[in-house]
Design a protein around this motif. Structure first.
Motif, PDB file in Angstrom:
ATOM      1  N   PRO A  35       0.785  -1.248   0.000  1.00  0.00           N
ATOM      2  CA  PRO A  35       0.000   0.000   0.000  1.00  0.00           C
ATOM      3  C   PRO A  35       0.813   1.291   0.000  1.00  0.00           C
ATOM      4  O   PRO A  35       0.258   2.366  -0.192  1.00  0.00           O
ATOM      5  N   PHE A  36       2.126   1.195   0.193  1.00  0.00           N
ATOM      6  CA  PHE A  36       2.950   2.412   0.280  1.00  0.00           C
ATOM      7  C   PHE A  36       3.775   2.569  -1.002  1.00  0.00           C
ATOM      8  O   PHE A  36       4.655   1.750  -1.284  1.00  0.00           O
ATOM      9  N   THR A  37       3.456   3.605  -1.780  1.00  0.00           N
ATOM     10  CA  THR A  37       4.067   3.794  -3.102  1.00  0.00           C
ATOM     11  C   THR A  37       4.901   5.064  -3.144  1.00  0.00           C
ATOM     12  O   THR A  37       4.481   6.120  -2.656  1.00  0.00           O
ATOM     13  N   CYS A  38       6.072   4.959  -3.743  1.00  0.00           N
ATOM     14  CA  CYS A  38       6.957   6.115  -3.921  1.00  0.00           C
ATOM     15  C   CYS A  38       6.385   7.007  -5.022  1.00  0.00           C
ATOM     16  O   CYS A  38       6.114   6.529  -6.131  1.00  0.00           O
ATOM     17  N   GLN A  39       6.202   8.283  -4.724  1.00  0.00           N
ATOM     18  CA  GLN A  39       5.606   9.212  -5.687  1.00  0.00           C
ATOM     19  C   GLN A  39       6.588   9.612  -6.788  1.00  0.00           C
ATOM     20  O   GLN A  39       6.179  10.169  -7.805  1.00  0.00           O
ATOM     21  N   GLN A  40       7.871   9.296  -6.610  1.00  0.00           N
ATOM     22  CA  GLN A  40       8.870   9.703  -7.592  1.00  0.00           C
ATOM     23  C   GLN A  40       9.161   8.621  -8.636  1.00  0.00           C
ATOM     24  O   GLN A  40       9.338   8.914  -9.816  1.00  0.00           O
ATOM     25  N   CYS A  41       9.219   7.365  -8.185  1.00  0.00           N
ATOM     26  CA  CYS A  41       9.543   6.294  -9.143  1.00  0.00           C
ATOM     27  C   CYS A  41       8.461   5.229  -9.250  1.00  0.00           C
ATOM     28  O   CYS A  41       8.548   4.343 -10.099  1.00  0.00           O
ATOM     29  N   GLY A  42       7.445   5.293  -8.390  1.00  0.00           N
ATOM     30  CA  GLY A  42       6.329   4.358  -8.481  1.00  0.00           C
ATOM     31  C   GLY A  42       6.533   3.016  -7.799  1.00  0.00           C
ATOM     32  O   GLY A  42       5.659   2.157  -7.832  1.00  0.00           O
ATOM     33  N   HIS A  69      16.353   8.864  -3.357  1.00  0.00           N
ATOM     34  CA  HIS A  69      16.041  10.066  -4.133  1.00  0.00           C
ATOM     35  C   HIS A  69      16.598  11.327  -3.475  1.00  0.00           C
ATOM     36  O   HIS A  69      17.048  12.243  -4.172  1.00  0.00           O
ATOM     37  N   THR A  70      16.557  11.386  -2.158  1.00  0.00           N
ATOM     38  CA  THR A  70      17.016  12.596  -1.453  1.00  0.00           C
ATOM     39  C   THR A  70      18.531  12.616  -1.271  1.00  0.00           C
ATOM     40  O   THR A  70      19.114  13.685  -1.049  1.00  0.00           O
ATOM     41  N   GLY A  71      19.155  11.429  -1.358  1.00  0.00           N
ATOM     42  CA  GLY A  71      20.603  11.359  -1.135  1.00  0.00           C
ATOM     43  C   GLY A  71      20.990  11.409   0.333  1.00  0.00           C
ATOM     44  O   GLY A  71      22.177  11.502   0.667  1.00  0.00           O
ATOM     45  N   GLU A  72      19.997  11.338   1.211  1.00  0.00           N
ATOM     46  CA  GLU A  72      20.264  11.397   2.655  1.00  0.00           C
ATOM     47  C   GLU A  72      21.022  10.149   3.122  1.00  0.00           C
ATOM     48  O   GLU A  72      20.664   9.032   2.777  1.00  0.00           O
ATOM     49  N   LYS A  73      22.053  10.366   3.904  1.00  0.00           N
ATOM     50  CA  LYS A  73      22.838   9.267   4.485  1.00  0.00           C
ATOM     51  C   LYS A  73      23.068   9.573   5.964  1.00  0.00           C
ATOM     52  O   LYS A  73      24.119  10.096   6.356  1.00  0.00           O
ATOM     53  N   PRO A  74      22.076   9.224   6.799  1.00  0.00           N
ATOM     54  CA  PRO A  74      22.129   9.631   8.215  1.00  0.00           C
ATOM     55  C   PRO A  74      23.044   8.793   9.096  1.00  0.00           C
ATOM     56  O   PRO A  74      23.294   9.156  10.240  1.00  0.00           O
ATOM     57  N   TYR A  75      23.552   7.674   8.578  1.00  0.00           N
ATOM     58  CA  TYR A  75      24.381   6.782   9.412  1.00  0.00           C
ATOM     59  C   TYR A  75      25.851   6.897   8.984  1.00  0.00           C
ATOM     60  O   TYR A  75      26.213   6.529   7.867  1.00  0.00           O
ATOM     61  N   THR A  76      26.660   7.433   9.881  1.00  0.00           N
ATOM     62  CA  THR A  76      28.065   7.722   9.568  1.00  0.00           C
ATOM     63  C   THR A  76      29.004   6.900  10.442  1.00  0.00           C
ATOM     64  O   THR A  76      28.811   6.790  11.658  1.00  0.00           O
ATOM     65  N   CYS A  77      30.025   6.334   9.803  1.00  0.00           N
ATOM     66  CA  CYS A  77      31.053   5.584  10.522  1.00  0.00           C
ATOM     67  C   CYS A  77      31.938   6.553  11.303  1.00  0.00           C
ATOM     68  O   CYS A  77      32.480   7.491  10.724  1.00  0.00           O
TER      69      CYS A  77
END
Length: 306
Positions: free
Chosen positions: A142-149, A165-173
């Motif tokens: 039921p959960f669809t990405c609005q950018q790539c479908g 899509h956002t390029g977010e990388k919240p986990y850093t070594c």
């Protein structure tokens, strides 16, 4: 005689004065007692007023006149608060704003799992987790990405996908500064620094840092080769080997040497070629010390010592 009469009269006056003074002192001593009684009386009247109007902690009514039904609900609510307070103090020391939430939380301690999947028998302690699991069988996404479908069964999976899509990388070594968009990717990366290899082959005892690498390795014991070439029918146990094989049919040579410009269909062949430029000879004979650039040359040499 006149002197005696005068003395008697003075004694009477002094006696009367003394009696009046004692009466005044008695009245004065009674004043604090009277004031205290009045304060107690006011407190009793206040308590009686609150009891008559059924005032409960943290409950605020618009009017003082309440129906019996409202009073009953208020008492039940107060009783539930007392129950929650009891579990907060003596059980998990965790607070909840609703009795239902406390009931669900208690399943952590009791290990109760009242929701059972009718198809596979797996049990769950939370209704939401049970409903999410059912999508595995129904295929619902039921959960669809609005950018790539692309669609997902879980909302958390969609949120994780959105980082593509956002390029977010919240986990850093913390050791090398490399960042990742998934927590699992960071955990796998950390094994490069720690040298941890938690996945062990039950057949030969070999250890691996990734579960996927263990899965691939197990095919050497089972003989499984899930990747088959549609043109020649040759099968492979690793996807990378299969993709390299396909270049034979397509003629594609995607791996190019940066020194001489020569191209190769497989990365392994390029790596071997690079030893011509670097002079590296990684295969060393333990018996005579001679080194070789190619593994096949090393094996041929070793046979001469037999």
């Amino acid at each position: 005689m006149a002197f005696i009469k005068e003395e008697i009269e003075e004694m009477k006056i002094e006696e009367v004065f003394s009696l009046k003074h004692e009466e005044t002192e008695e009245k004065t001593d009674m004043m604090p007692l009277k004031e205290e009684c009045e304060v107690l009386k006011e407190m009793e009247e206040k308590d009686q007023y609150e009891n008559d109007h059924d005032f409960i902690t943290e409950e605020k009514y618009v009017t003082c006149s309440q129906t019996e039904k409202t009073l009953k609900k208020s008492r039940e609510k107060a009783q539930k608060k007392e129950t929650i307070s009891y579990f907060t103090r003596f059980q998990g020391r965790k607070s909840f704003n609703q009795q239902g939430n406390l009931k669900v939380h208690m399943r952590i301690h009791t290990e109760e799992k009242p929701y059972m999947c009718p198809q596979c028998g797996k049990t769950f302690d939370h209704k939401g987790h049970f409903q999410e699991h059912l999508r595995v069988h129904t295929g619902e996404k039921p959960f669809t990405c609005q950018q790539c479908g692309k669609s997902f069964t879980l909302k958390v999976s969609l949120n994780r996908h959105m980082r593509v899509h956002t390029g977010e990388k919240p986990y850093t070594c913390q050791q090398c500064g490399k960042s990742f968009n998934r927590k699992g990717s960071l955990s796998r990366h950390m094994r490069l620094h720690t040298g941890e290899k938690p996945f062990t082959c039950q057949e030969c005892g070999k250890n691996f840092d990734h579960h996927e690498n263990l899965k691939i390795h197990m095919r050497t014991h089972t003989g499984e080769k899930p990747y088959t070439c549609p043109q020649c029918g040759k099968s492979f146990n690793q996807k990378g080997h299969f993709q390299e094989h396909l270049t034979i049919h397509t003629g594609e040579k995607p791996f190019t040497c940066q020194h001489c410009g020569k191209s190769f269909s497989r990365k392994g062949v390029l790596n071997t070629h690079m030893r011509i430029h670097t002079g590296e000879k990684p295969f060393i004979c333990d018996l005579c010390g001679e080194s070789f650039r190619h593994k096949v040359s090393f094996k041929h040499h070793m046979s001469s010592h037999l």
